[in-house]
Design a protein around this motif. Sequence first.
Motif, PDB file in Angstrom:
ATOM      1  N   GLY A 175       0.780  -1.224   0.000  1.00 28.77           N
ATOM      2  CA  GLY A 175       0.000   0.000   0.000  1.00 28.77           C
ATOM      3  C   GLY A 175       0.811   1.273   0.000  1.00 28.77           C
ATOM      4  N   GLU A 176       2.106   1.193   0.282  1.00 29.80           N
ATOM      5  CA  GLU A 176       2.961   2.371   0.286  1.00 29.80           C
ATOM      6  C   GLU A 176       3.550   2.584  -1.103  1.00 29.80           C
ATOM      7  OE1 GLU A 176       5.893   2.316   3.314  1.00 29.80           O
ATOM      8  OE2 GLU A 176       4.462   2.044   4.950  1.00 29.80           O
ATOM      9  N   LYS A 177       3.569   3.863  -1.539  1.00 28.36           N
ATOM     10  CA  LYS A 177       4.036   4.186  -2.878  1.00 28.36           C
ATOM     11  C   LYS A 177       5.393   4.882  -2.843  1.00 28.36           C
ATOM     12  CE  LYS A 177      -0.630   4.629  -4.801  1.00 28.36           C
ATOM     13  NZ  LYS A 177      -1.578   5.493  -5.562  1.00 28.36           N
ATOM     14  N   GLN A 178       6.208   4.600  -3.849  1.00 27.87           N
ATOM     15  CA  GLN A 178       7.519   5.211  -3.979  1.00 27.87           C
ATOM     16  C   GLN A 178       7.776   5.527  -5.443  1.00 27.87           C
ATOM     17  OE1 GLN A 178      10.538   5.830  -1.832  1.00 27.87           O
ATOM     18  NE2 GLN A 178      10.926   6.859  -3.768  1.00 27.87           N
ATOM     19  N   LEU A 179       8.202   6.752  -5.726  1.00 28.26           N
ATOM     20  CA  LEU A 179       8.550   7.127  -7.090  1.00 28.26           C
ATOM     21  C   LEU A 179       9.938   6.584  -7.420  1.00 28.26           C
ATOM     22  CD1 LEU A 179       7.492   8.829  -9.517  1.00 28.26           C
ATOM     23  CD2 LEU A 179       8.886  10.706  -8.651  1.00 28.26           C
ATOM     24  N   VAL A 180      10.029   5.889  -8.542  1.00 28.15           N
ATOM     25  CA  VAL A 180      11.306   5.299  -8.961  1.00 28.15           C
ATOM     26  C   VAL A 180      11.501   5.542 -10.451  1.00 28.15           C
ATOM     27  CG1 VAL A 180      11.183   3.473  -7.224  1.00 28.15           C
ATOM     28  CG2 VAL A 180      10.281   3.039  -9.515  1.00 28.15           C
ATOM     29  N   ILE A 181      12.723   5.338 -10.892  1.00 27.04           N
ATOM     30  CA  ILE A 181      12.993   5.339 -12.326  1.00 27.04           C
ATOM     31  C   ILE A 181      13.795   4.088 -12.648  1.00 27.04           C
ATOM     32  CG2 ILE A 181      15.091   6.751 -12.111  1.00 27.04           C
ATOM     33  CD1 ILE A 181      14.205   7.949 -14.912  1.00 27.04           C
ATOM     34  N   PRO A 182      13.358   3.299 -13.635  1.00 27.49           N
ATOM     35  CA  PRO A 182      14.115   2.113 -14.032  1.00 27.49           C
ATOM     36  C   PRO A 182      15.504   2.520 -14.544  1.00 27.49           C
ATOM     37  CG  PRO A 182      11.876   2.004 -14.886  1.00 27.49           C
ATOM     38  CD  PRO A 182      12.076   3.399 -14.372  1.00 27.49           C
ATOM     39  N   GLN A 183      16.530   1.842 -14.056  1.00 29.59           N
ATOM     40  CA  GLN A 183      17.897   2.154 -14.444  1.00 29.59           C
ATOM     41  C   GLN A 183      18.462   1.157 -15.443  1.00 29.59           C
ATOM     42  OE1 GLN A 183      20.279   4.884 -12.861  1.00 29.59           O
ATOM     43  NE2 GLN A 183      18.189   5.497 -13.336  1.00 29.59           N
ATOM     44  N   ALA A 184      18.019  -0.091 -15.337  1.00 30.50           N
ATOM     45  CA  ALA A 184      18.542  -1.121 -16.240  1.00 30.50           C
ATOM     46  C   ALA A 184      17.609  -2.319 -16.229  1.00 30.50           C
ATOM     47  CB  ALA A 184      19.949  -1.550 -15.825  1.00 30.50           C
ATOM     48  N   ILE A 185      17.610  -3.041 -17.335  1.00 28.41           N
ATOM     49  CA  ILE A 185      16.848  -4.287 -17.410  1.00 28.41           C
ATOM     50  C   ILE A 185      17.664  -5.317 -18.174  1.00 28.41           C
ATOM     51  CG2 ILE A 185      15.612  -3.511 -19.495  1.00 28.41           C
ATOM     52  CD1 ILE A 185      13.222  -5.234 -18.433  1.00 28.41           C
ATOM     53  N   GLN A 186      17.697  -6.510 -17.633  1.00 27.61           N
ATOM     54  CA  GLN A 186      18.411  -7.617 -18.278  1.00 27.61           C
ATOM     55  C   GLN A 186      17.395  -8.551 -18.926  1.00 27.61           C
ATOM     56  OE1 GLN A 186      20.790  -9.946 -15.585  1.00 27.61           O
ATOM     57  NE2 GLN A 186      21.169 -11.567 -17.070  1.00 27.61           N
ATOM     58  N   MET A 187      17.587  -8.841 -20.220  1.00 33.38           N
ATOM     59  CA  MET A 187      16.678  -9.713 -20.954  1.00 33.38           C
ATOM     60  C   MET A 187      17.356 -11.049 -21.249  1.00 33.38           C
ATOM     61  SD  MET A 187      14.132  -7.585 -21.192  1.00 33.38           S
ATOM     62  CE  MET A 187      13.002  -8.330 -22.395  1.00 33.38           C
ATOM     63  N   HIS A 188      16.584 -12.117 -21.290  1.00 35.24           N
ATOM     64  CA  HIS A 188      17.123 -13.426 -21.624  1.00 35.24           C
ATOM     65  C   HIS A 188      17.530 -13.430 -23.094  1.00 35.24           C
ATOM     66  CE1 HIS A 188      17.373 -17.751 -22.307  1.00 35.24           C
ATOM     67  NE2 HIS A 188      17.400 -17.906 -20.978  1.00 35.24           N
ATOM     68  N   PRO A 189      18.748 -13.902 -23.409  1.00 37.77           N
ATOM     69  CA  PRO A 189      19.235 -13.837 -24.793  1.00 37.77           C
ATOM     70  C   PRO A 189      18.466 -14.708 -25.785  1.00 37.77           C
ATOM     71  CG  PRO A 189      20.712 -15.146 -23.420  1.00 37.77           C
ATOM     72  CD  PRO A 189      19.738 -14.493 -22.497  1.00 37.77           C
ATOM     73  N   VAL A 190      17.753 -15.712 -25.294  1.00 32.25           N
ATOM     74  CA  VAL A 190      17.019 -16.614 -26.189  1.00 32.25           C
ATOM     75  C   VAL A 190      15.519 -16.320 -26.186  1.00 32.25           C
ATOM     76  CG1 VAL A 190      16.442 -19.014 -26.718  1.00 32.25           C
ATOM     77  CG2 VAL A 190      18.750 -18.431 -25.915  1.00 32.25           C
ATOM     78  N   THR A 191      14.936 -16.258 -25.000  1.00 30.39           N
ATOM     79  CA  THR A 191      13.484 -16.069 -24.896  1.00 30.39           C
ATOM     80  C   THR A 191      13.075 -14.600 -24.942  1.00 30.39           C
ATOM     81  OG1 THR A 191      13.536 -15.965 -22.469  1.00 30.39           O
ATOM     82  CG2 THR A 191      13.338 -18.156 -23.496  1.00 30.39           C
TER      83      THR A 191
ATOM     84  N   HIS B 280      15.948  -9.409 -14.979  1.00 33.03           N
ATOM     85  CA  HIS B 280      16.320  -8.643 -13.789  1.00 33.03           C
ATOM     86  C   HIS B 280      16.096  -7.158 -14.062  1.00 33.03           C
ATOM     87  CE1 HIS B 280      18.805  -6.850 -10.588  1.00 33.03           C
ATOM     88  NE2 HIS B 280      18.635  -7.981  -9.953  1.00 33.03           N
ATOM     89  N   VAL B 281      15.669  -6.443 -13.034  1.00 29.41           N
ATOM     90  CA  VAL B 281      15.383  -5.011 -13.175  1.00 29.41           C
ATOM     91  C   VAL B 281      16.036  -4.247 -12.022  1.00 29.41           C
ATOM     92  CG1 VAL B 281      13.590  -3.237 -13.179  1.00 29.41           C
ATOM     93  CG2 VAL B 281      13.205  -5.396 -14.370  1.00 29.41           C
ATOM     94  N   ASP B 282      16.675  -3.120 -12.350  1.00 24.87           N
ATOM     95  CA  ASP B 282      17.203  -2.215 -11.339  1.00 24.87           C
ATOM     96  C   ASP B 282      16.326  -0.972 -11.296  1.00 24.87           C
ATOM     97  OD1 ASP B 282      19.327  -3.856 -10.693  1.00 24.87           O
ATOM     98  OD2 ASP B 282      20.742  -2.839 -12.024  1.00 24.87           O
ATOM     99  N   LEU B 283      15.862  -0.606 -10.095  1.00 30.93           N
ATOM    100  CA  LEU B 283      15.032   0.577  -9.907  1.00 30.93           C
ATOM    101  C   LEU B 283      15.733   1.538  -8.950  1.00 30.93           C
ATOM    102  CD1 LEU B 283      11.531  -1.112  -9.404  1.00 30.93           C
ATOM    103  CD2 LEU B 283      12.482  -0.191 -11.519  1.00 30.93           C
TER     104      LEU B 283
END
Length: 207
Positions: free
Chosen positions: A71-87, A92-95
Amino acid sequence: MSKQKITFNVEVRERVGTGGAREARKNGGVPGVLYGGGIDPVAITLKRGEVIKAIETGHFLSSTATLIHKGEKQLVIPQAIQMHPVTDQPMHVDLFRVRDDQKIKVEIAVHFKGEEVSPGLKKGGTLNVVRHTVELLVPAGHIPEFLEADVSKLEIGDNVKISNIALPADAEPTITDRDFTIATIAGRGGKTEDTEAAAEEEEKKED
């Protein structure tokens, strides 16, 4: 059209490291880390569907998101995302925690208008884009959806500089030592000298 708002409902991960991340993925989540704001990093699990929906907005890494935990909100900005090389699934996500008035660096896409009436393009010229995005320093709560470059009056050999683009009053480019080139109108033969010089300028900047 305004940006689609991004929301992440998350859970705190008790298990950290490779084992905890693997368990999160096995249970249908996406492991991530929340950091910044002078607070210790926290291992979290995001909902896979929400991450995929955020990616599909097309501005995942260039806009803020609302993180919700119990229920608690926090403003964030995505910094990086790791995608699977095949699928090609999110792995993984960094916020990063931010305040609404906190100035952050973010890459903003440049949209071009007036191509259909540009005299240079009508004569057979080509729009050569030197920069598809511009890095701005801007408050987290006022990130523009895009920047607009007008080429409607450009002739062959003309160019668009950052000074030709209207920026939000509270935003500024992170490059401040020169009036850098965004795009040029090249002739039929290919790149104009101005375009080549602009490209060389940008390459030197990246070195």
